[in-house]
Design a protein around this motif. Sequence first.
Motif, PDB file in Angstrom:
ATOM      1  N   PHE A   1     -27.728  30.130  18.111  1.00 59.51           N
ATOM      2  CA  PHE A   1     -28.448  31.384  18.367  1.00 59.51           C
ATOM      3  C   PHE A   1     -28.449  32.232  17.094  1.00 59.51           C
ATOM      4  N   THR A   2     -29.003  31.705  16.036  1.00 60.89           N
ATOM      5  CA  THR A   2     -28.957  32.365  14.740  1.00 60.89           C
ATOM      6  C   THR A   2     -30.283  32.217  14.026  1.00 60.89           C
ATOM      7  N   GLN A   3     -30.616  33.171  13.182  1.00 56.92           N
ATOM      8  CA  GLN A   3     -31.769  33.048  12.289  1.00 56.92           C
ATOM      9  C   GLN A   3     -31.324  32.858  10.846  1.00 56.92           C
ATOM     10  N   LYS A   4     -30.033  32.717  10.656  1.00 58.42           N
ATOM     11  CA  LYS A   4     -29.499  32.447   9.324  1.00 58.42           C
ATOM     12  C   LYS A   4     -29.701  30.973   9.011  1.00 58.42           C
ATOM     13  N   LYS A   5     -30.454  30.680   7.980  1.00 59.31           N
ATOM     14  CA  LYS A   5     -30.794  29.303   7.651  1.00 59.31           C
ATOM     15  C   LYS A   5     -29.555  28.535   7.192  1.00 59.31           C
ATOM     16  N   SER A   6     -29.421  27.295   7.692  1.00 59.92           N
ATOM     17  CA  SER A   6     -28.313  26.442   7.258  1.00 59.92           C
ATOM     18  C   SER A   6     -28.789  25.004   7.231  1.00 59.92           C
ATOM     19  N   THR A   7     -28.250  24.241   6.314  1.00 62.51           N
ATOM     20  CA  THR A   7     -28.647  22.839   6.164  1.00 62.51           C
ATOM     21  C   THR A   7     -27.500  21.874   6.388  1.00 62.51           C
ATOM     22  N   ASP A   8     -26.284  22.396   6.532  1.00 61.58           N
ATOM     23  CA  ASP A   8     -25.124  21.540   6.764  1.00 61.58           C
ATOM     24  C   ASP A   8     -24.181  22.257   7.717  1.00 61.58           C
ATOM     25  N   ASP A   9     -23.170  21.514   8.187  1.00 56.80           N
ATOM     26  CA  ASP A   9     -22.270  22.073   9.196  1.00 56.80           C
ATOM     27  C   ASP A   9     -21.456  23.240   8.652  1.00 56.80           C
ATOM     28  N   ALA A  10     -21.091  23.176   7.370  1.00 55.25           N
ATOM     29  CA  ALA A  10     -20.268  24.246   6.803  1.00 55.25           C
ATOM     30  C   ALA A  10     -21.004  25.584   6.825  1.00 55.25           C
ATOM     31  N   SER A  11     -22.247  25.586   6.370  1.00 52.02           N
ATOM     32  CA  SER A  11     -23.002  26.842   6.353  1.00 52.02           C
ATOM     33  C   SER A  11     -23.384  27.268   7.772  1.00 52.02           C
ATOM     34  N   PHE A  12     -23.635  26.290   8.639  1.00 48.63           N
ATOM     35  CA  PHE A  12     -23.971  26.583  10.029  1.00 48.63           C
ATOM     36  C   PHE A  12     -22.801  27.231  10.753  1.00 48.63           C
ATOM     37  N   SER A  13     -21.576  26.808  10.426  1.00 42.50           N
ATOM     38  CA  SER A  13     -20.379  27.283  11.126  1.00 42.50           C
ATOM     39  C   SER A  13     -19.808  28.553  10.533  1.00 42.50           C
ATOM     40  N   ALA A  14     -20.269  28.948   9.337  1.00 42.59           N
ATOM     41  CA  ALA A  14     -19.699  30.111   8.667  1.00 42.59           C
ATOM     42  C   ALA A  14     -19.929  31.384   9.475  1.00 42.59           C
ATOM     43  N   TYR A  15     -19.050  32.356   9.233  1.00 44.47           N
ATOM     44  CA  TYR A  15     -19.132  33.650   9.924  1.00 44.47           C
ATOM     45  C   TYR A  15     -20.538  34.208   9.819  1.00 44.47           C
ATOM     46  N   ASP A  16     -21.099  34.605  10.956  1.00 47.20           N
ATOM     47  CA  ASP A  16     -22.499  35.034  11.026  1.00 47.20           C
ATOM     48  C   ASP A  16     -22.571  36.314  11.852  1.00 47.20           C
ATOM     49  N   ALA A  17     -22.680  37.443  11.174  1.00 47.24           N
ATOM     50  CA  ALA A  17     -22.673  38.738  11.851  1.00 47.24           C
ATOM     51  C   ALA A  17     -23.873  38.895  12.777  1.00 47.24           C
ATOM     52  N   SER A  18     -25.030  38.366  12.386  1.00 47.19           N
ATOM     53  CA  SER A  18     -26.206  38.503  13.250  1.00 47.19           C
ATOM     54  C   SER A  18     -26.043  37.706  14.532  1.00 47.19           C
ATOM     55  N   ARG A  19     -25.434  36.532  14.434  1.00 38.90           N
ATOM     56  CA  ARG A  19     -25.190  35.716  15.632  1.00 38.90           C
ATOM     57  C   ARG A  19     -24.186  36.416  16.557  1.00 38.90           C
ATOM     58  N   ILE A  20     -23.186  37.019  15.981  1.00 42.09           N
ATOM     59  CA  ILE A  20     -22.206  37.763  16.772  1.00 42.09           C
ATOM     60  C   ILE A  20     -22.898  38.899  17.523  1.00 42.09           C
ATOM     61  N   ALA A  21     -23.784  39.601  16.842  1.00 37.88           N
ATOM     62  CA  ALA A  21     -24.490  40.720  17.478  1.00 37.88           C
ATOM     63  C   ALA A  21     -25.337  40.236  18.648  1.00 37.88           C
ATOM     64  N   ILE A  22     -25.988  39.092  18.492  1.00 34.62           N
ATOM     65  CA  ILE A  22     -26.790  38.521  19.582  1.00 34.62           C
ATOM     66  C   ILE A  22     -25.909  38.211  20.780  1.00 34.62           C
ATOM     67  N   TRP A  23     -24.763  37.577  20.532  1.00 35.00           N
ATOM     68  CA  TRP A  23     -23.890  37.207  21.648  1.00 35.00           C
ATOM     69  C   TRP A  23     -23.235  38.418  22.301  1.00 35.00           C
ATOM     70  N   LYS A  24     -22.932  39.417  21.531  1.00 36.34           N
ATOM     71  CA  LYS A  24     -22.402  40.644  22.132  1.00 36.34           C
ATOM     72  C   LYS A  24     -23.447  41.274  23.055  1.00 36.34           C
ATOM     73  N   GLU A  25     -24.695  41.274  22.615  1.00 36.27           N
ATOM     74  CA  GLU A  25     -25.760  41.853  23.438  1.00 36.27           C
ATOM     75  C   GLU A  25     -25.927  41.080  24.740  1.00 36.27           C
ATOM     76  N   TYR A  26     -25.974  39.750  24.658  1.00 34.09           N
ATOM     77  CA  TYR A  26     -26.122  38.958  25.881  1.00 34.09           C
ATOM     78  C   TYR A  26     -24.909  39.117  26.789  1.00 34.09           C
ATOM     79  N   ASN A  27     -23.734  39.103  26.217  1.00 36.68           N
ATOM     80  CA  ASN A  27     -22.516  39.224  27.017  1.00 36.68           C
ATOM     81  C   ASN A  27     -22.459  40.587  27.714  1.00 36.68           C
ATOM     82  N   ASN A  28     -22.824  41.641  27.005  1.00 38.92           N
ATOM     83  CA  ASN A  28     -22.827  42.973  27.607  1.00 38.92           C
ATOM     84  C   ASN A  28     -23.867  43.075  28.721  1.00 38.92           C
ATOM     85  N   TYR A  29     -24.994  42.396  28.540  1.00 39.26           N
ATOM     86  CA  TYR A  29     -26.009  42.404  29.594  1.00 39.26           C
ATOM     87  C   TYR A  29     -25.483  41.706  30.847  1.00 39.26           C
TER      88      TYR A  29
END
Length: 630
Positions: A344-372
């Motif tokens: 659930f991210t718009q941060k571009k990644s091409t490998d598992d390391a970059s995909f798994s790295a800390y992602d503030a935008s992804r956190i914000a998305i999940w906080k919004e869904y969880n709060n809903y």
Amino acid sequence: MKRICLMVLILSVLATACKKNEAGNTPVVPVTPGNPGLPAGAKDGVVYLNGGTSALVTLYAPGKKTVSLIGEFNNWSASAAPMKNTPDGNIWWVQIDNLNPSTEYAYQFLVDDNLKVADPYSEKILDPDNDSYIDAQTYPSLKAYPAGKTTGIVSVMQGNPPLYTWKNAGFNRPAKNNLVIYELLVRDFTAEHNYASTLQKLDYLVSLGVNAIELMPVNEFEGNLSWGYNPSFYFAPDKYYGTKAALQNFIDECHGRGIAVILDIVLNHSFGQSPMVQLYFDKAAGKPSANSPWFNADATHPYNVGYDFNHERAETKTFVKNVVKFWMQQYRIDGFRFDLSKGFTQKKSTDDASFSAYDASRIAIWKEYNNYIKSIDNNNFYVILEHFADASEEKVLADEGMLLWNNLNYNMNEATMGWLGNSDFSWAFFAKHGFSQPENLLNFIESHDEERTMFKNISYGNASGNYNVKDLSTALKREEMAAAFLFAVPGPKMIWQFEELGYEVSIDVNGRTGNKPIRWEYLQQADRKALYSAYAKFISLKKRNSVFNSSNTQYNLAGAVKYIKLTEGSNTVVVVGNFDVVSQTANIDFGSSGNWYEVGGQVLNLNSSTYFKVLAPGEYHIYSKTALSN
């Protein structure tokens, strides 16, 4: 003069509508000049009016030139029900009247005179290619597809459908710490592959002691024989497993037996049958077009399948919220397991390391869904993420109350096979993740995504002399030892169906996602029934003794002799086992001398606080300073 012309035009349209009504055709709301707004009470999909004799139908389709509602109520006429467009150009709507509220009507949208799509908000669809393989026992009196009238998947509406009467209100969900989830694929659980036949096995699950069932995706997916991770319609239960009422009854009966029901749901991506994919699709490029309100033209991460949702778009967020609210309210489920939540991210990644790295935008998305979700049901509703991201990101989500999947398959399977170099499964402990409490780390040895540990035991197990892990009885006993350790780790647990019977059919039999043989005859085999009984014992110990939720833990899981030590007040529990294929000496500080009660064994008297004992390969024990409830 302009006003007179306008009045003449309005009267002309009204007269035409009345003539159609007198001719016996279904009239539509007259098309008035200008661009009318959306009527009050309308929502995505269908809203029924006048006791179900009228329906207000909408479609979100920005930028389209024309949309018509076609179906059995107007003989699939492209001109009978042209839809009106709201002033912003986003939503198309029409009201149809003179419906029989007891009749099911098939319908579609005809978009720009060249694309027929079903309703994304359908609660039931008809599939011309796959419905014929659904038997009447699973889905009685299934409406026939309107062959010869249209093509493609159609939606079904009914103004006054039969409503399910719920019996078990006020279900108290198990605390997260005591959660024992049984992951279940309806297709491969019983030969009949439906909710009714699964209910017949409920006593089996109750005796095992699980207090939650996680259903692999049950909303409409492509084909019939699927794991369900290729979704196309999110509001319609897949008919291959049964009716809406059968699913509601399954959940209701589970609640009546003290079992929560969690739905596995796939909102990272969708597949080509989805109307939302089809509405904005670049056929030449074979991917969603750049103007899609919901999907990325190209996936943002390397693990995507199907077509990638853009969760930073308002349209996608609205859709996701509508989906979760629907299942929470219509089916009274107790939680979601979100597939590939890291996607659930718009941060571009091409490998598992970059995909798994800390992602503030992804956190914000999940906080919004969880709060809903919390705004709808904050009564211990479970939000479970298949995330596998950096521990720092998972900690933020855990602190918000979400549960994170924790896969122990590789290391614990190395231990059961007797290969010790990579057998340290201490990643099972919440403190290693930086979590503040164990209830947010959901541990499992097996899931649908991993190879069966018994298959690897029998295929690749270690041996020494007469002791051979490839022997079925030996392998099953080692599975029992691993389970003793799994349930000693504080926090929620999950087991994958038939793990408790030592299911050893490889994940690759009949293709990774293909049908697997259903082996209920395992229950008649003494060694396998013993494993089931051991699982039931460990689950009971966990649920009945709070020491297994203690955060005061010590452990050494790196070598041949492994142990876990839990302390709560005056009580201490020690689980010890030899995962080698030769005898090894255990030398463990139990913390105090005197009597120790062995689960299922004799009282052990220690002259000192040190436990010093030679353990045979595969030998394990559970000791407690105070006798445990079982």
